[in-house]
Design a protein around this motif. Structure first.
Motif, PDB file in Angstrom:
ATOM      1  N   SER A   6       0.816  -1.492   0.286  1.00 38.75           N
ATOM      2  CA  SER A   6      -0.014   0.260  -0.107  1.00 38.75           C
ATOM      3  C   SER A   6       0.301   1.060  -0.276  1.00 38.75           C
ATOM      4  O   SER A   6       0.370   2.137  -0.951  1.00 38.75           O
ATOM      5  CB  SER A   6      -1.091  -0.247   1.230  1.00 38.75           C
ATOM      6  OG  SER A   6      -0.451   0.166   1.974  1.00 38.75           O
ATOM      7  N   GLU A   7       1.930   1.321   0.635  1.00 34.88           N
ATOM      8  CA  GLU A   7       2.586   2.807   0.718  1.00 34.88           C
ATOM      9  C   GLU A   7       3.409   2.576  -0.910  1.00 34.88           C
ATOM     10  O   GLU A   7       3.589   3.527  -1.179  1.00 34.88           O
ATOM     11  CB  GLU A   7       4.345   2.216   1.700  1.00 34.88           C
ATOM     12  CG  GLU A   7       3.447   1.894   3.233  1.00 34.88           C
ATOM     13  CD  GLU A   7       4.604   1.705   4.036  1.00 34.88           C
ATOM     14  OE1 GLU A   7       5.602   1.584   4.117  1.00 34.88           O
ATOM     15  OE2 GLU A   7       4.121   2.219   5.544  1.00 34.88           O
ATOM     16  N   PHE A   8       4.080   1.452  -1.187  1.00 36.20           N
ATOM     17  CA  PHE A   8       4.386   1.352  -2.695  1.00 36.20           C
ATOM     18  C   PHE A   8       3.193   2.322  -3.393  1.00 36.20           C
ATOM     19  O   PHE A   8       4.243   3.104  -4.755  1.00 36.20           O
ATOM     20  CB  PHE A   8       5.082   0.186  -3.085  1.00 36.20           C
ATOM     21  CG  PHE A   8       5.574   0.268  -4.251  1.00 36.20           C
ATOM     22  CD1 PHE A   8       6.789   0.897  -5.022  1.00 36.20           C
ATOM     23  CD2 PHE A   8       4.919  -0.197  -5.308  1.00 36.20           C
ATOM     24  CE1 PHE A   8       7.400   0.458  -6.194  1.00 36.20           C
ATOM     25  CE2 PHE A   8       5.605  -0.151  -7.358  1.00 36.20           C
ATOM     26  CZ  PHE A   8       6.128  -0.218  -7.062  1.00 36.20           C
ATOM     27  N   THR A   9       2.624   1.492  -3.338  1.00 36.83           N
ATOM     28  CA  THR A   9       1.370   2.212  -4.890  1.00 36.83           C
ATOM     29  C   THR A   9       0.819   3.096  -4.137  1.00 36.83           C
ATOM     30  O   THR A   9       0.797   3.850  -5.249  1.00 36.83           O
ATOM     31  CB  THR A   9       0.549   0.846  -4.602  1.00 36.83           C
ATOM     32  OG1 THR A   9      -0.799   0.369  -3.584  1.00 36.83           O
ATOM     33  CG2 THR A   9       0.686  -0.539  -5.339  1.00 36.83           C
ATOM     34  N   GLY A  10       0.578   3.801  -3.277  1.00 36.36           N
ATOM     35  CA  GLY A  10      -0.110   4.452  -2.981  1.00 36.36           C
ATOM     36  C   GLY A  10      -1.519   4.152  -2.670  1.00 36.36           C
ATOM     37  O   GLY A  10      -2.406   5.340  -2.634  1.00 36.36           O
TER      38      GLY A  10
ATOM     39  N   SER B  57      -5.165   1.969  -0.201  1.00 39.20           N
ATOM     40  CA  SER B  57      -5.210   1.681   0.803  1.00 39.20           C
ATOM     41  C   SER B  57      -4.861   0.134   1.679  1.00 39.20           C
ATOM     42  O   SER B  57      -4.611  -0.401   0.221  1.00 39.20           O
ATOM     43  CB  SER B  57      -6.108   1.991   1.145  1.00 39.20           C
ATOM     44  OG  SER B  57      -7.079   1.178   0.344  1.00 39.20           O
ATOM     45  N   VAL B  58      -4.746   0.002   2.403  1.00 38.34           N
ATOM     46  CA  VAL B  58      -4.216  -1.437   2.294  1.00 38.34           C
ATOM     47  C   VAL B  58      -5.526  -2.362   1.745  1.00 38.34           C
ATOM     48  O   VAL B  58      -4.965  -3.495   0.920  1.00 38.34           O
ATOM     49  CB  VAL B  58      -3.928  -1.753   3.996  1.00 38.34           C
ATOM     50  CG1 VAL B  58      -4.218  -3.684   4.516  1.00 38.34           C
ATOM     51  CG2 VAL B  58      -2.915  -1.148   4.887  1.00 38.34           C
ATOM     52  N   ARG B  59      -6.787  -2.020   1.712  1.00 38.90           N
ATOM     53  CA  ARG B  59      -7.819  -3.027   1.651  1.00 38.90           C
ATOM     54  C   ARG B  59      -7.632  -3.010   0.062  1.00 38.90           C
ATOM     55  O   ARG B  59      -8.410  -3.813  -1.117  1.00 38.90           O
ATOM     56  CB  ARG B  59      -9.124  -1.777   1.598  1.00 38.90           C
ATOM     57  CG  ARG B  59      -9.667  -2.290   3.338  1.00 38.90           C
ATOM     58  CD  ARG B  59     -10.623  -2.943   3.464  1.00 38.90           C
ATOM     59  NE  ARG B  59     -11.925  -3.422   2.496  1.00 38.90           N
ATOM     60  CZ  ARG B  59     -12.400  -4.356   2.854  1.00 38.90           C
ATOM     61  NH1 ARG B  59     -12.421  -5.280   3.574  1.00 38.90           N
ATOM     62  NH2 ARG B  59     -13.547  -4.668   2.174  1.00 38.90           N
ATOM     63  N   GLY B  60      -6.614  -1.770  -0.780  1.00 37.09           N
ATOM     64  CA  GLY B  60      -6.992  -1.501  -1.946  1.00 37.09           C
ATOM     65  C   GLY B  60      -5.996  -2.425  -2.688  1.00 37.09           C
ATOM     66  O   GLY B  60      -5.943  -2.469  -4.086  1.00 37.09           O
ATOM     67  N   VAL B  61      -5.241  -3.042  -2.031  1.00 34.14           N
ATOM     68  CA  VAL B  61      -4.341  -3.956  -3.035  1.00 34.14           C
ATOM     69  C   VAL B  61      -4.571  -5.254  -1.870  1.00 34.14           C
ATOM     70  O   VAL B  61      -4.025  -6.052  -2.383  1.00 34.14           O
ATOM     71  CB  VAL B  61      -3.391  -3.271  -2.530  1.00 34.14           C
ATOM     72  CG1 VAL B  61      -2.569  -2.464  -2.581  1.00 34.14           C
ATOM     73  CG2 VAL B  61      -2.747  -3.977  -0.433  1.00 34.14           C
ATOM     74  N   ASP B  62      -5.436  -5.328  -1.229  1.00 35.61           N
ATOM     75  CA  ASP B  62      -5.781  -6.749  -0.961  1.00 35.61           C
ATOM     76  C   ASP B  62      -6.347  -7.506  -1.619  1.00 35.61           C
ATOM     77  O   ASP B  62      -6.824  -7.416  -2.925  1.00 35.61           O
ATOM     78  CB  ASP B  62      -7.681  -6.540  -0.325  1.00 35.61           C
ATOM     79  CG  ASP B  62      -7.199  -7.487   0.876  1.00 35.61           C
ATOM     80  OD1 ASP B  62      -6.284  -8.276   1.737  1.00 35.61           O
ATOM     81  OD2 ASP B  62      -8.680  -7.570   1.862  1.00 35.61           O
ATOM     82  N   ILE B  63      -5.481  -9.243  -1.970  1.00 34.96           N
ATOM     83  CA  ILE B  63      -6.002 -10.093  -3.220  1.00 34.96           C
ATOM     84  C   ILE B  63      -6.771 -10.868  -2.633  1.00 34.96           C
ATOM     85  O   ILE B  63      -6.896 -10.914  -1.736  1.00 34.96           O
ATOM     86  CB  ILE B  63      -4.541 -10.831  -2.873  1.00 34.96           C
ATOM     87  CG1 ILE B  63      -3.367 -10.011  -3.371  1.00 34.96           C
ATOM     88  CG2 ILE B  63      -4.594 -11.676  -3.939  1.00 34.96           C
ATOM     89  CD1 ILE B  63      -1.986  -9.956  -3.770  1.00 34.96           C
TER      90      ILE B  63
END
Length: 59
Positions: free
Chosen positions: A47-51, A53-59
């Protein structure tokens, strides 16, 4: 009484769907590239790398 009609101009160019699809594709490519380099990366780090949220990168 009276009626007001407001008209929107059609913007030449990409539609919202095309723009969203392009952005999602770019973000997915970033995530996959990072996962190839470090398969043990955490969701928080992604999430830090992509900008996103944590839910935004949830798989």
């Amino acid at each position: 009484m009276f009626t007001v009609t407001l008209r929107r101009r059609q913007s030449p160019g990409k539609t919202v769907g095309e723009t969203v699809a392009e952005t999602v594709g770019e973000t997915s490519a970033k995530i996959l590239a990072v996962l190839e380099e470090n398969p043990y990366i955490t969701r928080t780090q992604l999430s830090e790398f992509t900008g996103l949220s944590v839910r935004g990168v949830d798989i």
